[in-house]
Scaffold this motif. Structure first.
Motif, PDB file in Angstrom:
ATOM      1  N   SER A 172      78.577 -16.157 -52.867  1.00  0.00           N
ATOM      2  CA  SER A 172      78.034 -16.611 -51.595  1.00  0.00           C
ATOM      3  C   SER A 172      76.751 -17.408 -51.799  1.00  0.00           C
ATOM      4  O   SER A 172      76.460 -18.337 -51.032  1.00  0.00           O
ATOM      5  N   ARG A 200      79.473  -9.113 -47.542  1.00  0.00           N
ATOM      6  CA  ARG A 200      80.296 -10.301 -47.444  1.00  0.00           C
ATOM      7  C   ARG A 200      81.024 -10.523 -48.766  1.00  0.00           C
ATOM      8  O   ARG A 200      80.426 -10.398 -49.833  1.00  0.00           O
ATOM      9  N   GLU A 201      82.301 -10.842 -48.679  1.00  0.00           N
ATOM     10  CA  GLU A 201      83.078 -11.009 -49.895  1.00  0.00           C
ATOM     11  C   GLU A 201      83.819 -12.338 -49.902  1.00  0.00           C
ATOM     12  O   GLU A 201      84.209 -12.872 -48.862  1.00  0.00           O
ATOM     13  N   PHE A 202      84.017 -12.846 -51.095  1.00  0.00           N
ATOM     14  CA  PHE A 202      84.735 -14.089 -51.305  1.00  0.00           C
ATOM     15  C   PHE A 202      86.207 -13.925 -50.960  1.00  0.00           C
ATOM     16  O   PHE A 202      86.823 -12.906 -51.282  1.00  0.00           O
ATOM     17  N   PHE A 250      84.628 -16.855 -46.726  1.00  0.00           N
ATOM     18  CA  PHE A 250      84.201 -15.504 -47.031  1.00  0.00           C
ATOM     19  C   PHE A 250      84.506 -14.629 -45.823  1.00  0.00           C
ATOM     20  O   PHE A 250      84.777 -15.134 -44.736  1.00  0.00           O
TER      21      PHE A 250
END
Length: 121
Positions: free
Chosen positions: A105, A41-43, A33
């Protein structure tokens, strides 16, 4: 408890490449991430324990490649053709259970300390 140790971040010019590594204390489904300043927060990408199946965010598909070496309990993130918008702290994560959802997440139980990737224009 799974411990994750990341390495490989740094500063690179747009169009350049970096490879991140994450070594785990045990084998599991894992992912990367990232979190840019002021953003959630991003994948980025994920890989199954076997290494057979991978998942990618649309924003990195074709540029980033996730792989793993199970003999070393290590996953890698090869990042090519980097763009300034890839600038972020990158975190590896490990999932303990069978309810793993690779793109979320919340589907991960353990996180690394993060490594900074900065792409200059």
């Amino acid at each position: 408890q799974v411990q994750l140790v990341e390495s490989g971040g740094g500063l690179v010019q747009a169009g350049g490449s970096l490879r991140l590594s994450c070594t785990a204390s045990t084998s599991s489904n894992m992912g990367w991430f990232r979190q840019a300043p002021g953003k959630e927060r991003e994948f980025v990408t994920a890989i199954t324990r076997s290494g057979i199946t991978t998942y990618y965010a649309d924003s990195v598909k074709g540029r980033f490649t996730i792989s793993r070496d199970n003999a070393r309990n290590t996953i890698y993130l090869q990042m090519n053709n980097l763009k300034p918008e890839d600038t972020a702290v990158y975190y590896c994560a490990a999932a303990r259970g069978a309810t793993w959802q690779p793109r979320l997440s919340g589907g991960y139980d353990y996180w690394g300390q993060g490594t900074q990737v900065t792409v200059s224009s």
